[in-house]
Design an enzyme around this catalytic site. Sequence first.
Site, PDB file in Angstrom:
ATOM      1  N   GLU A  22      24.251  31.019 -13.271  1.00 15.89           N
ATOM      2  CA  GLU A  22      24.557  30.663 -14.658  1.00 15.89           C
ATOM      3  C   GLU A  22      26.051  30.856 -14.918  1.00 15.89           C
ATOM      4  O   GLU A  22      26.834  31.132 -14.009  1.00 15.89           O
ATOM      5  CB  GLU A  22      23.731  31.506 -15.630  1.00 15.89           C
ATOM      6  CG  GLU A  22      23.897  32.994 -15.504  1.00 15.89           C
ATOM      7  CD  GLU A  22      22.894  33.771 -16.364  1.00 15.89           C
ATOM      8  OE1 GLU A  22      21.980  33.155 -16.930  1.00 15.89           O
ATOM      9  OE2 GLU A  22      23.037  34.999 -16.444  1.00 15.89           O
ATOM     10  N   ASP A  61      29.049  38.712 -22.154  1.00 17.44           N
ATOM     11  CA  ASP A  61      29.532  37.327 -22.025  1.00 17.44           C
ATOM     12  C   ASP A  61      30.840  37.093 -22.780  1.00 17.44           C
ATOM     13  O   ASP A  61      30.938  36.175 -23.601  1.00 17.44           O
ATOM     14  CB  ASP A  61      28.475  36.336 -22.530  1.00 17.44           C
ATOM     15  CG  ASP A  61      27.080  36.638 -22.020  1.00 17.44           C
ATOM     16  OD1 ASP A  61      26.975  37.118 -20.876  1.00 17.44           O
ATOM     17  OD2 ASP A  61      26.112  36.403 -22.755  1.00 17.44           O
TER      18      ASP A  61
END
Length: 334
Positions: free
Chosen positions: A219, A38
């Site tokens: 997401e 991420d």
Amino acid sequence: MKCFATIIFVLAVLFATAQGRGDSVGTIKPTRQTGVHDPVMIKEGSTYYLFCTGFGISVFSSTDLQNWKKEKPVFATAPQWAVDAVPGYRGHTWAPDISYYNGKYYLYYSVSTFGKNGSCIGVAVNKTLNPSSPDFKWEDLGKVIQSFPGKDQWNAIDPNLIVDEKNVPWLSFGSFWSGLKLVKLNSDLKTLAQPEQVVSIAARTKGSGTDSSGGNAIEAPFIFKKGEYYYLFASWDYCCRGEKSNYKVVVGRSKQVTGPYLDKNSVTMTSNGGTLVLEGDAKEWFGAGHNAVYHVDDKDYIVYHGYDALDKGRSKLLINELAWDKEGWPTLKK
């Protein structure tokens, strides 16, 4: 998302491996050997900084986008408010987002545990990202927004700040459940504007998308303004499964920050819409996703992680320059 709860231990191992916890501060590795999850990127002076999922929030620096040095994490110990707010959270902090606004760097971050939507988004600020500067000091400002199991059908993780053309700040966020959301912030960038209104900007329904395992697997929203459009990037399907990861990045766009975001076929992203930007090929990468987009030196970069098919599915850093086709859609530059 419920299936995640059954593999908490496996995922914890994968996350720990992805962050390269065995690497000491000061270790330098080439981009495609840098273990991250991420990632988000920003440049201060001549140095690029990466912030990533990890204990205390992992940080890397580079002057050439090729070789990355591991820095000290943002937090030496987990913020006490976060430990108190989310049972089971012990400092492994997810999906940060970094922005420069009004003379300060704002670092949003996710506090959660696998498979649950009892989550919070917090924010910390710093005058500089240079750890050698006398002005370097992270100040945690605490919780921005929280989701509660049994009450909210959304998950307060994966934050991303966007400031619109009227200088109004907005925070996008979300993972699984009813999808991706957007909420307006006050000018302090740490409190929600009132009356609080959570806007849906993207969602998936069971059986939708390019893979039957997708379900409502969406997401990692990231909104990037280019020209007259706001582009909403999102990640479909599953991360964190090593060689079984099938993560991919899709995009839609809108002339309004609140949407509706449409893909190339004019399908709204709240109705399973999304145009594919990148995915794994099972030769080099099993899956790739959770991206950020950053404009610097007249170039647009997409920063994300991929599960290395040549290294047992370990999560590695990937950076590509973006090109834009004649209709204004993003593609990876060849």
